[in-house]
Design a protein around this motif. Structure first.
Motif, PDB file in Angstrom:
ATOM      1  N   ARG A   1      34.006  37.265  37.065  1.00  0.00           N
ATOM      2  CA  ARG A   1      35.393  36.991  37.405  1.00  0.00           C
ATOM      3  C   ARG A   1      35.384  35.601  38.246  1.00  0.00           C
ATOM      4  N   GLU A   2      35.923  34.589  37.965  1.00  0.00           N
ATOM      5  CA  GLU A   2      35.880  33.542  38.778  1.00  0.00           C
ATOM      6  C   GLU A   2      36.763  33.651  40.039  1.00  0.00           C
ATOM      7  N   LEU A   3      36.190  33.095  41.190  1.00  0.00           N
ATOM      8  CA  LEU A   3      37.051  33.380  42.335  1.00  0.00           C
ATOM      9  C   LEU A   3      38.074  32.204  42.512  1.00  0.00           C
ATOM     10  N   PRO A   4      38.959  32.757  43.222  1.00  0.00           N
ATOM     11  CA  PRO A   4      40.211  31.706  43.219  1.00  0.00           C
ATOM     12  C   PRO A   4      39.803  30.871  44.166  1.00  0.00           C
ATOM     13  N   PRO A   5      40.423  29.575  44.185  1.00  0.00           N
ATOM     14  CA  PRO A   5      40.026  28.488  45.246  1.00  0.00           C
ATOM     15  C   PRO A   5      40.676  28.738  46.562  1.00  0.00           C
ATOM     16  N   PHE A   6      41.821  29.371  46.433  1.00  0.00           N
ATOM     17  CA  PHE A   6      42.541  29.894  47.646  1.00  0.00           C
ATOM     18  C   PHE A   6      42.862  31.535  47.514  1.00  0.00           C
ATOM     19  N   GLY A   7      42.289  32.183  48.165  1.00  0.00           N
ATOM     20  CA  GLY A   7      42.910  33.625  48.090  1.00  0.00           C
ATOM     21  C   GLY A   7      41.822  34.706  48.257  1.00  0.00           C
ATOM     22  N   GLU A   8      41.870  35.846  47.801  1.00  0.00           N
ATOM     23  CA  GLU A   8      40.923  37.034  47.926  1.00  0.00           C
ATOM     24  C   GLU A   8      40.969  37.599  46.668  1.00  0.00           C
ATOM     25  N   TYR A   9      39.785  38.352  46.234  1.00  0.00           N
ATOM     26  CA  TYR A   9      39.433  39.132  45.241  1.00  0.00           C
ATOM     27  C   TYR A   9      38.980  40.250  45.855  1.00  0.00           C
ATOM     28  N   LYS A  10      39.955  41.429  45.576  1.00  0.00           N
ATOM     29  CA  LYS A  10      39.560  42.685  45.939  1.00  0.00           C
ATOM     30  C   LYS A  10      38.997  43.543  45.044  1.00  0.00           C
ATOM     31  N   ILE A  11      37.963  44.205  45.328  1.00  0.00           N
ATOM     32  CA  ILE A  11      37.370  45.317  44.497  1.00  0.00           C
ATOM     33  C   ILE A  11      37.652  46.528  44.858  1.00  0.00           C
ATOM     34  N   VAL A  12      38.394  47.601  44.101  1.00  0.00           N
ATOM     35  CA  VAL A  12      38.953  48.601  44.897  1.00  0.00           C
ATOM     36  C   VAL A  12      38.035  49.746  44.152  1.00  0.00           C
ATOM     37  N   THR A  13      37.560  50.745  44.939  1.00  0.00           N
ATOM     38  CA  THR A  13      36.691  51.780  44.478  1.00  0.00           C
ATOM     39  C   THR A  13      37.178  53.201  44.785  1.00  0.00           C
ATOM     40  N   HIS A  14      36.895  54.174  44.044  1.00  0.00           N
ATOM     41  CA  HIS A  14      37.201  55.176  44.147  1.00  0.00           C
ATOM     42  C   HIS A  14      36.066  56.379  43.572  1.00  0.00           C
ATOM     43  N   GLN A  15      35.586  57.401  44.634  1.00  0.00           N
ATOM     44  CA  GLN A  15      34.334  58.208  44.382  1.00  0.00           C
ATOM     45  C   GLN A  15      33.094  57.254  43.704  1.00  0.00           C
ATOM     46  N   GLY A  16      32.834  56.052  44.424  1.00  0.00           N
ATOM     47  CA  GLY A  16      31.965  55.498  44.035  1.00  0.00           C
ATOM     48  C   GLY A  16      31.974  54.646  42.501  1.00  0.00           C
ATOM     49  N   LYS A  17      33.095  54.683  41.843  1.00  0.00           N
ATOM     50  CA  LYS A  17      33.306  54.068  40.918  1.00  0.00           C
ATOM     51  C   LYS A  17      34.408  52.886  41.066  1.00  0.00           C
ATOM     52  N   VAL A  18      34.386  51.626  40.401  1.00  0.00           N
ATOM     53  CA  VAL A  18      35.039  50.559  40.567  1.00  0.00           C
ATOM     54  C   VAL A  18      36.495  51.013  39.659  1.00  0.00           C
ATOM     55  N   LYS A  19      37.750  50.979  40.328  1.00  0.00           N
ATOM     56  CA  LYS A  19      38.860  51.242  39.476  1.00  0.00           C
ATOM     57  C   LYS A  19      39.702  50.039  39.529  1.00  0.00           C
ATOM     58  N   ARG A  20      39.633  49.143  40.321  1.00  0.00           N
ATOM     59  CA  ARG A  20      40.661  47.922  40.047  1.00  0.00           C
ATOM     60  C   ARG A  20      39.730  46.759  40.778  1.00  0.00           C
ATOM     61  N   MET A  21      39.887  45.551  39.912  1.00  0.00           N
ATOM     62  CA  MET A  21      39.648  44.121  40.452  1.00  0.00           C
ATOM     63  C   MET A  21      40.802  43.405  40.569  1.00  0.00           C
ATOM     64  N   ARG A  22      41.355  43.276  41.701  1.00  0.00           N
ATOM     65  CA  ARG A  22      42.635  42.613  42.045  1.00  0.00           C
ATOM     66  C   ARG A  22      42.717  40.959  42.693  1.00  0.00           C
ATOM     67  N   ARG A  23      43.109  39.954  41.838  1.00  0.00           N
ATOM     68  CA  ARG A  23      42.941  38.701  42.252  1.00  0.00           C
ATOM     69  C   ARG A  23      44.334  38.336  43.025  1.00  0.00           C
ATOM     70  N   GLU A  24      44.184  37.997  44.248  1.00  0.00           N
ATOM     71  CA  GLU A  24      45.589  37.599  45.118  1.00  0.00           C
ATOM     72  C   GLU A  24      45.140  36.241  45.576  1.00  0.00           C
ATOM     73  N   GLU A  25      46.156  35.331  45.188  1.00  0.00           N
ATOM     74  CA  GLU A  25      45.973  33.816  45.236  1.00  0.00           C
ATOM     75  C   GLU A  25      47.059  33.202  46.217  1.00  0.00           C
ATOM     76  N   GLY A  26      46.618  32.480  47.202  1.00  0.00           N
ATOM     77  CA  GLY A  26      47.198  31.683  48.066  1.00  0.00           C
ATOM     78  C   GLY A  26      47.203  30.240  48.270  1.00  0.00           C
ATOM     79  N   GLU A  27      47.807  29.707  49.155  1.00  0.00           N
ATOM     80  CA  GLU A  27      47.727  28.138  49.078  1.00  0.00           C
ATOM     81  C   GLU A  27      48.028  27.912  50.873  1.00  0.00           C
ATOM     82  N   GLU A  28      47.181  26.697  51.156  1.00  0.00           N
ATOM     83  CA  GLU A  28      47.335  26.179  52.438  1.00  0.00           C
ATOM     84  C   GLU A  28      48.688  25.581  52.533  1.00  0.00           C
ATOM     85  N   PHE A  29      49.317  25.953  53.760  1.00  0.00           N
ATOM     86  CA  PHE A  29      50.506  25.222  53.985  1.00  0.00           C
ATOM     87  C   PHE A  29      50.440  24.292  55.123  1.00  0.00           C
TER      88      PHE A  29
END
Length: 74
Positions: free
Chosen positions: A46-74
């Motif tokens: 997955r490409e990382l966003p220029p501004f924001g976060e990429y969260k990798i959520v795990t459960h019991q040692g396995k990847v459950k979700r990869m979530r992209r949260e973008e933001g912008e400087e104000f």
């Protein structure tokens, strides 16, 4: 057309073969900032966003979700 439409997001999934010992990527073909996550024989790039976060959520040692949260400087 907004910024989100202009920026192409790289999302690739790779299925690993049984008994494969290595996974090779040509770094010249990869985006300048990206993440590769491997879980249960599947590799996801997955490409990382220029501004924001990429969260990798795990459960019991396995990847459950990869979530992209973008933001912008104000």
């Amino acid at each position: 057309m907004n910024k989100r439409d202009i920026q192409a997001t790289i999302q690739e999934d790779f299925q690993l073969e049984e008994g494969a010992n290595k996974l090779e990527f040509d770094i010249m073909d990869l985006p300048s900032s990206c993440v590769i996550v491997i879980c249960d024989g599947v590799a996801k790039l997955r490409e990382l966003p220029p501004f924001g976060e990429y969260k990798i959520v795990t459960h019991q040692g396995k990847v459950k979700r990869m979530r992209r949260e973008e933001g912008e400087e104000f």
